[in-house]
Design a protein around this motif. Structure first.
Motif, PDB file in Angstrom:
ATOM      1  N   MET A 114       0.841  -1.177   0.000  1.00 35.48           N
ATOM      2  CA  MET A 114       0.000   0.000   0.000  1.00 35.48           C
ATOM      3  C   MET A 114       0.888   1.243   0.000  1.00 35.48           C
ATOM      4  N   SER A 115       0.475   2.229  -0.785  1.00 36.21           N
ATOM      5  CA  SER A 115       1.186   3.503  -0.827  1.00 36.21           C
ATOM      6  C   SER A 115       0.183   4.621  -0.637  1.00 36.21           C
ATOM      7  N   ALA A 116       0.688   5.838  -0.468  1.00 39.51           N
ATOM      8  CA  ALA A 116      -0.186   6.986  -0.273  1.00 39.51           C
ATOM      9  C   ALA A 116      -1.123   7.184  -1.454  1.00 39.51           C
ATOM     10  N   GLU A 117      -0.700   6.766  -2.654  1.00 41.96           N
ATOM     11  CA  GLU A 117      -1.555   6.925  -3.828  1.00 41.96           C
ATOM     12  C   GLU A 117      -2.835   6.099  -3.734  1.00 41.96           C
ATOM     13  N   SER A 118      -2.793   5.006  -2.998  1.00 43.22           N
ATOM     14  CA  SER A 118      -3.971   4.144  -2.886  1.00 43.22           C
ATOM     15  C   SER A 118      -4.861   4.535  -1.709  1.00 43.22           C
ATOM     16  N   VAL A 119      -4.551   5.649  -1.074  1.00 44.80           N
ATOM     17  CA  VAL A 119      -5.274   6.084   0.117  1.00 44.80           C
ATOM     18  C   VAL A 119      -6.226   7.218  -0.234  1.00 44.80           C
ATOM     19  N   SER A 120      -7.436   7.142   0.298  1.00 52.47           N
ATOM     20  CA  SER A 120      -8.380   8.247   0.159  1.00 52.47           C
ATOM     21  C   SER A 120      -8.609   8.870   1.536  1.00 52.47           C
ATOM     22  N   ILE A 121      -8.866  10.168   1.521  1.00 54.45           N
ATOM     23  CA  ILE A 121      -9.121  10.915   2.752  1.00 54.45           C
ATOM     24  C   ILE A 121     -10.607  11.244   2.773  1.00 54.45           C
ATOM     25  N   ARG A 122     -11.244  10.992   3.910  1.00 52.71           N
ATOM     26  CA  ARG A 122     -12.667  11.292   4.034  1.00 52.71           C
ATOM     27  C   ARG A 122     -13.013  11.602   5.487  1.00 52.71           C
ATOM     28  N   ARG A 123     -14.169  12.199   5.674  1.00 53.74           N
ATOM     29  CA  ARG A 123     -14.674  12.470   7.012  1.00 53.74           C
ATOM     30  C   ARG A 123     -14.947  11.136   7.712  1.00 53.74           C
ATOM     31  N   ALA A 124     -14.607  11.063   8.981  1.00 51.32           N
ATOM     32  CA  ALA A 124     -14.818   9.830   9.748  1.00 51.32           C
ATOM     33  C   ALA A 124     -16.308   9.579   9.964  1.00 51.32           C
ATOM     34  N   ARG A 125     -16.644   8.302  10.017  1.00 49.74           N
ATOM     35  CA  ARG A 125     -18.006   7.863  10.321  1.00 49.74           C
ATOM     36  C   ARG A 125     -17.987   7.114  11.654  1.00 49.74           C
ATOM     37  N   ARG A 126     -19.131   6.927  12.224  1.00 48.32           N
ATOM     38  CA  ARG A 126     -19.250   6.235  13.509  1.00 48.32           C
ATOM     39  C   ARG A 126     -18.594   4.854  13.457  1.00 48.32           C
ATOM     40  N   ASP A 127     -18.733   4.145  12.363  1.00 46.31           N
ATOM     41  CA  ASP A 127     -18.173   2.796  12.302  1.00 46.31           C
ATOM     42  C   ASP A 127     -16.639   2.792  12.193  1.00 46.31           C
TER      43      ASP A 127
END
Length: 154
Positions: A1-14
């Motif tokens: 895994m590299s930073a390119e395969s990472v998405s940033i999003r708002r956290a959810r309860r789960d």
């Protein structure tokens, strides 16, 4: 895994169990957090408070359906600095098996960009004095040691 395969999003309860696990995964967090199944209700309550506050944003980095990083951005309006608005980074963590892959840098860059977009004139963070690796990381990203932090616990 590299930073390119990472998405940033708002956290959810789960996402809370993964976030708590990352918070507990170091010498300081082990003493502060309670990683149990199920998690104590205090974590759900805390997530709800953060999630409904417009000046707080809890985000996660996700790769292949797994939460691998997190941070909280606080937007702090103030009177000082001619009414300047500050961004404060808190609880920056990357899962221990995913470190040194650019994920933390991606998280911090996201937060700095978001802080600028929300009118902040600076971004600050706190890191414990024993976290020397984290201090090197933040310096590499352009942060400078500018304050002396103090704490009183209740």
């Amino acid at each position: 895994m590299s930073a390119e395969s990472v998405s940033i999003r708002r956290a959810r309860r789960d996402d809370v169990p993964a976030i708590v696990a990352m918070l507990a995964d170091d010498h300081l967090g082990r003493a502060r957090e309670r990683v149990e199944d199920p998690l104590p209700a205090v974590y759900d309550d805390a997530f709800a408070r953060v999630d409904r506050d417009p000046n707080l944003t809890l985000i996660v980095a996700e790769s292949e359906g797994r939460v691998v990083g997190c941070l909280q951005l606080a937007i702090l309006p103030g009177i000082s600095s001619q009414g300047g608005i500050r961004g404060l980074l808190e609880d920056v963590r990357v899962a221990s098996d995913c470190r040194s892959r650019g994920i933390g840098e991606q998280l911090v860059q996201w937060a700095v960009t978001e802080a600028k977009a929300r009118g902040c004139n600076l971004v600050e963070l706190l890191t414990h004095q024993t976290r020397t690796d984290a201090q090197r990381f933040y310096k590499r990203l352009g942060f400078t040691a500018s304050h002396v932090g103090m704490t009183v616990r209740f």
